[in-house]
Write a protein that holds these residues in place. Structure first.
Motif, PDB file in Angstrom:
ATOM      1  N   TYR A 139     -94.013 -16.270  59.459  1.00 22.14           N
ATOM      2  CA  TYR A 139     -93.859 -15.065  58.649  1.00 22.14           C
ATOM      3  C   TYR A 139     -94.781 -15.065  57.426  1.00 22.14           C
ATOM      4  CZ  TYR A 139     -89.831 -15.075  61.665  1.00 22.14           C
ATOM      5  OH  TYR A 139     -89.033 -15.124  62.785  1.00 22.14           O
ATOM      6  N   ALA A 140     -95.698 -16.024  57.377  1.00 21.23           N
ATOM      7  CA  ALA A 140     -96.610 -16.102  56.235  1.00 21.23           C
ATOM      8  C   ALA A 140     -97.663 -14.998  56.318  1.00 21.23           C
ATOM      9  CB  ALA A 140     -97.298 -17.462  56.194  1.00 21.23           C
ATOM     10  N   PRO A 141     -97.908 -14.268  55.237  1.00 25.51           N
ATOM     11  CA  PRO A 141     -98.926 -13.207  55.239  1.00 25.51           C
ATOM     12  C   PRO A 141    -100.309 -13.736  54.886  1.00 25.51           C
ATOM     13  CG  PRO A 141     -97.725 -13.142  53.183  1.00 25.51           C
ATOM     14  CD  PRO A 141     -97.135 -14.280  53.975  1.00 25.51           C
ATOM     15  N   PHE A 142    -100.530 -15.032  55.077  1.00 24.65           N
ATOM     16  CA  PHE A 142    -101.832 -15.619  54.766  1.00 24.65           C
ATOM     17  C   PHE A 142    -102.133 -16.737  55.759  1.00 24.65           C
ATOM     18  CE2 PHE A 142     -98.574 -16.773  51.602  1.00 24.65           C
ATOM     19  CZ  PHE A 142     -98.293 -18.071  52.006  1.00 24.65           C
ATOM     20  N   ASP A 143    -103.408 -17.099  55.858  1.00 19.28           N
ATOM     21  CA  ASP A 143    -103.878 -18.142  56.756  1.00 19.28           C
ATOM     22  C   ASP A 143    -103.517 -19.507  56.184  1.00 19.28           C
ATOM     23  OD1 ASP A 143    -105.219 -19.780  58.500  1.00 19.28           O
ATOM     24  OD2 ASP A 143    -107.204 -19.356  57.679  1.00 19.28           O
ATOM     25  N   TYR A 240     -94.116 -23.643  49.040  1.00 19.96           N
ATOM     26  CA  TYR A 240     -95.461 -23.829  48.496  1.00 19.96           C
ATOM     27  C   TYR A 240     -96.468 -23.907  49.638  1.00 19.96           C
ATOM     28  CZ  TYR A 240     -92.583 -25.348  44.556  1.00 19.96           C
ATOM     29  OH  TYR A 240     -91.633 -25.413  43.562  1.00 19.96           O
ATOM     30  N   PHE A 241     -97.733 -23.592  49.341  1.00 22.64           N
ATOM     31  CA  PHE A 241     -98.780 -23.727  50.352  1.00 22.64           C
ATOM     32  C   PHE A 241    -100.033 -24.313  49.717  1.00 22.64           C
ATOM     33  CE2 PHE A 241     -99.110 -19.497  48.581  1.00 22.64           C
ATOM     34  CZ  PHE A 241    -100.485 -19.253  48.438  1.00 22.64           C
ATOM     35  N   ALA A 242    -100.867 -24.916  50.556  1.00 26.80           N
ATOM     36  CA  ALA A 242    -102.084 -25.554  50.066  1.00 26.80           C
ATOM     37  C   ALA A 242    -103.076 -24.505  49.590  1.00 26.80           C
ATOM     38  CB  ALA A 242    -102.712 -26.406  51.173  1.00 26.80           C
ATOM     39  N   ASP A 243    -103.767 -24.821  48.520  1.00 28.52           N
ATOM     40  CA  ASP A 243    -104.762 -23.908  47.958  1.00 28.52           C
ATOM     41  C   ASP A 243    -105.880 -23.650  48.973  1.00 28.52           C
ATOM     42  OD1 ASP A 243    -105.821 -22.355  45.892  1.00 28.52           O
ATOM     43  OD2 ASP A 243    -107.122 -23.977  45.221  1.00 28.52           O
ATOM     44  N   GLY A 244    -106.422 -22.437  48.937  1.00 31.45           N
ATOM     45  CA  GLY A 244    -107.527 -22.081  49.821  1.00 31.45           C
ATOM     46  C   GLY A 244    -107.165 -21.081  50.898  1.00 31.45           C
ATOM     47  N   ALA A 245    -105.934 -20.580  50.893  1.00 31.65           N
ATOM     48  CA  ALA A 245    -105.493 -19.632  51.911  1.00 31.65           C
ATOM     49  C   ALA A 245    -106.061 -18.238  51.642  1.00 31.65           C
ATOM     50  CB  ALA A 245    -103.970 -19.564  51.943  1.00 31.65           C
ATOM     51  N   ARG A 246    -106.231 -17.469  52.732  1.00 30.84           N
ATOM     52  CA  ARG A 246    -106.672 -16.075  52.636  1.00 30.84           C
ATOM     53  C   ARG A 246    -105.606 -15.147  53.213  1.00 30.84           C
ATOM     54  NH1 ARG A 246    -112.065 -15.277  51.479  1.00 30.84           N
ATOM     55  NH2 ARG A 246    -113.314 -17.199  51.405  1.00 30.84           N
ATOM     56  N   ARG A 247    -105.495 -13.975  52.610  1.00 22.14           N
ATOM     57  CA  ARG A 247    -104.530 -13.004  53.099  1.00 22.14           C
ATOM     58  C   ARG A 247    -104.944 -12.525  54.488  1.00 22.14           C
ATOM     59  NH1 ARG A 247    -102.350  -7.406  50.133  1.00 22.14           N
ATOM     60  NH2 ARG A 247    -100.771  -6.941  51.718  1.00 22.14           N
ATOM     61  N   THR A 248    -103.991 -12.528  55.410  1.00 24.42           N
ATOM     62  CA  THR A 248    -104.287 -12.134  56.788  1.00 24.42           C
ATOM     63  C   THR A 248    -103.578 -10.853  57.214  1.00 24.42           C
ATOM     64  OG1 THR A 248    -102.482 -13.547  57.561  1.00 24.42           O
ATOM     65  CG2 THR A 248    -104.705 -14.498  57.544  1.00 24.42           C
ATOM     66  N   SER A 249    -102.584 -10.436  56.477  1.00 21.37           N
ATOM     67  CA  SER A 249    -101.777  -9.295  56.885  1.00 21.37           C
ATOM     68  C   SER A 249    -101.834  -8.182  55.848  1.00 21.37           C
ATOM     69  CB  SER A 249    -100.316  -9.725  57.072  1.00 21.37           C
ATOM     70  OG  SER A 249     -99.478  -8.610  57.277  1.00 21.37           O
ATOM     71  N   GLY A 250    -101.901  -6.958  56.352  1.00 26.02           N
ATOM     72  CA  GLY A 250    -101.863  -5.815  55.460  1.00 26.02           C
ATOM     73  C   GLY A 250    -100.456  -5.355  55.150  1.00 26.02           C
ATOM     74  N   GLU A 251     -99.465  -6.036  55.739  1.00 31.51           N
ATOM     75  CA  GLU A 251     -98.081  -5.685  55.478  1.00 31.51           C
ATOM     76  C   GLU A 251     -97.757  -5.960  54.010  1.00 31.51           C
ATOM     77  OE1 GLU A 251     -93.750  -6.149  57.607  1.00 31.51           O
ATOM     78  OE2 GLU A 251     -95.488  -7.235  58.374  1.00 31.51           O
ATOM     79  N   ALA A 252     -96.994  -5.075  53.420  1.00 29.95           N
ATOM     80  CA  ALA A 252     -96.706  -5.169  51.990  1.00 29.95           C
ATOM     81  C   ALA A 252     -96.058  -6.495  51.640  1.00 29.95           C
ATOM     82  CB  ALA A 252     -95.793  -4.018  51.575  1.00 29.95           C
ATOM     83  N   PHE A 253     -96.600  -7.157  50.636  1.00 26.65           N
ATOM     84  CA  PHE A 253     -96.046  -8.399  50.100  1.00 26.65           C
ATOM     85  C   PHE A 253     -96.248  -8.307  48.598  1.00 26.65           C
ATOM     86  CE2 PHE A 253     -96.481 -13.110  49.225  1.00 26.65           C
ATOM     87  CZ  PHE A 253     -95.157 -13.406  49.472  1.00 26.65           C
ATOM     88  N   TYR A 254     -95.134  -8.190  47.867  1.00 31.23           N
ATOM     89  CA  TYR A 254     -95.195  -7.805  46.464  1.00 31.23           C
ATOM     90  C   TYR A 254     -96.197  -8.590  45.631  1.00 31.23           C
ATOM     91  CZ  TYR A 254     -93.842  -7.499  41.577  1.00 31.23           C
ATOM     92  OH  TYR A 254     -93.877  -7.378  40.218  1.00 31.23           O
ATOM     93  N   PRO A 255     -96.223  -9.940  45.694  1.00 33.84           N
ATOM     94  CA  PRO A 255     -97.186 -10.660  44.833  1.00 33.84           C
ATOM     95  C   PRO A 255     -98.637 -10.278  45.106  1.00 33.84           C
ATOM     96  CG  PRO A 255     -95.509 -12.153  45.652  1.00 33.84           C
ATOM     97  CD  PRO A 255     -95.347 -10.867  46.419  1.00 33.84           C
ATOM     98  N   PHE A 256     -98.969  -9.977  46.376  1.00 31.42           N
ATOM     99  CA  PHE A 256    -100.339  -9.595  46.701  1.00 31.42           C
ATOM    100  C   PHE A 256    -100.670  -8.216  46.139  1.00 31.42           C
ATOM    101  CE2 PHE A 256    -100.704 -12.389  50.770  1.00 31.42           C
ATOM    102  CZ  PHE A 256    -100.613 -13.513  49.980  1.00 31.42           C
ATOM    103  N   GLU A 257     -99.717  -7.311  46.244  1.00 32.71           N
ATOM    104  CA  GLU A 257     -99.949  -5.962  45.718  1.00 32.71           C
ATOM    105  C   GLU A 257    -100.072  -6.020  44.191  1.00 32.71           C
ATOM    106  OE1 GLU A 257    -100.513  -4.439  48.343  1.00 32.71           O
ATOM    107  OE2 GLU A 257     -99.361  -5.792  49.593  1.00 32.71           O
ATOM    108  N   ARG A 258     -99.250  -6.831  43.576  1.00 33.94           N
ATOM    109  CA  ARG A 258     -99.279  -6.962  42.120  1.00 33.94           C
ATOM    110  C   ARG A 258    -100.635  -7.457  41.636  1.00 33.94           C
ATOM    111  NH1 ARG A 258     -96.033 -11.915  40.611  1.00 33.94           N
ATOM    112  NH2 ARG A 258     -97.949 -12.775  41.488  1.00 33.94           N
ATOM    113  N   GLY A 260    -103.500  -7.417  43.423  1.00 33.55           N
ATOM    114  CA  GLY A 260    -104.645  -6.747  44.036  1.00 33.55           C
ATOM    115  C   GLY A 260    -105.402  -7.606  45.034  1.00 33.55           C
ATOM    116  N   ILE A 261    -104.706  -8.447  45.797  1.00 36.16           N
ATOM    117  CA  ILE A 261    -105.344  -9.319  46.779  1.00 36.16           C
ATOM    118  C   ILE A 261    -105.399  -8.595  48.124  1.00 36.16           C
ATOM    119  CG2 ILE A 261    -105.216 -11.533  48.004  1.00 36.16           C
ATOM    120  CD1 ILE A 261    -103.694 -12.615  45.547  1.00 36.16           C
ATOM    121  N   GLY A 262    -106.591  -8.229  48.563  1.00 34.32           N
ATOM    122  CA  GLY A 262    -106.755  -7.510  49.808  1.00 34.32           C
ATOM    123  C   GLY A 262    -106.815  -8.443  51.003  1.00 34.32           C
TER     124      GLY A 262
END
Length: 268
Positions: A139-143, A240-258, A260-262
């Motif tokens: 369910y992670a919205p990032f790689d 927690y997750f290891a540093d270096g991840a990229r967002r993979t999903s366009g599904e709304a995830f509040y911290p990303f929207e806050r 501005g992480i596309g």
């Protein structure tokens, strides 16, 4: 601030072998009290929001009853699942951002730097049903190929099997991340496990005392039993997750929207 003890070599080895480990006496009585006070404040906030947003919550429950996975993508989800509490409650912020805790996670993931995914207060009340088996990383919205994720689960009371002990499929963290499934069927993930995965023994965690914690890898298949006792089972989770991840999903995830992480951008 009382320093948290580090993770031992034996505990690291157990985590890497099984995908989870019980960390005995990790949390001090002072820290437990801090988490209990944060939980009280978060629960009061939730109760107030339930009164104010009863209609929206009812729509969400209907969606979940249809098997739709509702991710914590908005402030509304703090109402039901009590996520991202570190942003509003100093008690829980102090815990989630503890550098001693970060060091433990970095060591088990083999990462130079780690980031907070979310924190959560979870209370399984008497009569609460079993938690379906699942993988957090599904369910992670990032790689997460950069190093994976890990979750620390801290019960605020003693826990035995009657209260819904956590269960893990030992060694399942070495398998692939399975497709995300609606969390409505306790055994729904079994059909997706490779044959050897289905034959792995499921480990029932032993009784936990206040101060103990469970640490598991984000790919470890896990669930929990029903709470058949007369007592609630409150717990605080930090993922927690290891540093270096990229967002993979366009599904709304509040911290990303806050922030501005596309999609495709580094999570920073």
């Amino acid at each position: 601030r009382r320093r948290m003890r580090g993770i031992t070599a034996d505990e690291r080895a157990e985590f890497r072998a099984n995908g989870f480990v019980v960390l005995r006496d990790l949390i001090s009585p002072e820290r437990l009290e801090l988490l209990r006070q944060g939980t009280i404040r978060a629960t009061a906030e939730r109760d107030q929001q339930r009164k104010e947003r009863a209609g929206e919550i009812e729509q969400m429950r209907r969606a979940e009853s249809r098997g739709e996975v509702i991710l914590p993508g908005s402030e509304l989800h703090v109402v039901e699942q009590m996520y991202q509490l570190w942003q509003r409650f100093p008690d829980l912020r102090q815990h989630a951002l503890d550098p001693d805790l970060a060091q433990i996670i970095a060591e088990v993931l083999g990462a130079r730097r780690i980031r907070l995914w979310f924190d959560q207060v979870m209370i399984k009340n008497p009569g609460g049903g079993p938690t379906p088996f699942h993988q957090d990383n599904a369910y992670a919205p990032f790689d997460l190929s950069c190093g994976g994720s890990a979750t620390l689960w801290i019960p605020l009371t003693s826990v035995d099997e009657s209260m819904g002990s956590l269960q893990y499929v030992a060694g399942s963290h070495r398998q692939e991340v399975l497709p995300p499934l609606p969390l409505t069927e306790v055994d729904s993930i079994a059909s997706l496990l490779p044959r050897q995965g289905r034959e792995l023994a499921t480990a029932l965690c032993p009784r936990l005392s206040p101060g103990d914690a469970l640490l598991h890898h984000g790919t470890t298949v896990h669930g929990a039993g029903a709470n058949t006792s007369a007592r609630p089972r409150p717990a605080v989770l930090t993922a927690y997750f290891a540093d270096g991840a990229r967002r993979t999903s366009g599904e709304a995830f509040y911290p990303f929207e806050r922030d501005g992480i596309g999609v495709g951008r580094l999570v920073n």
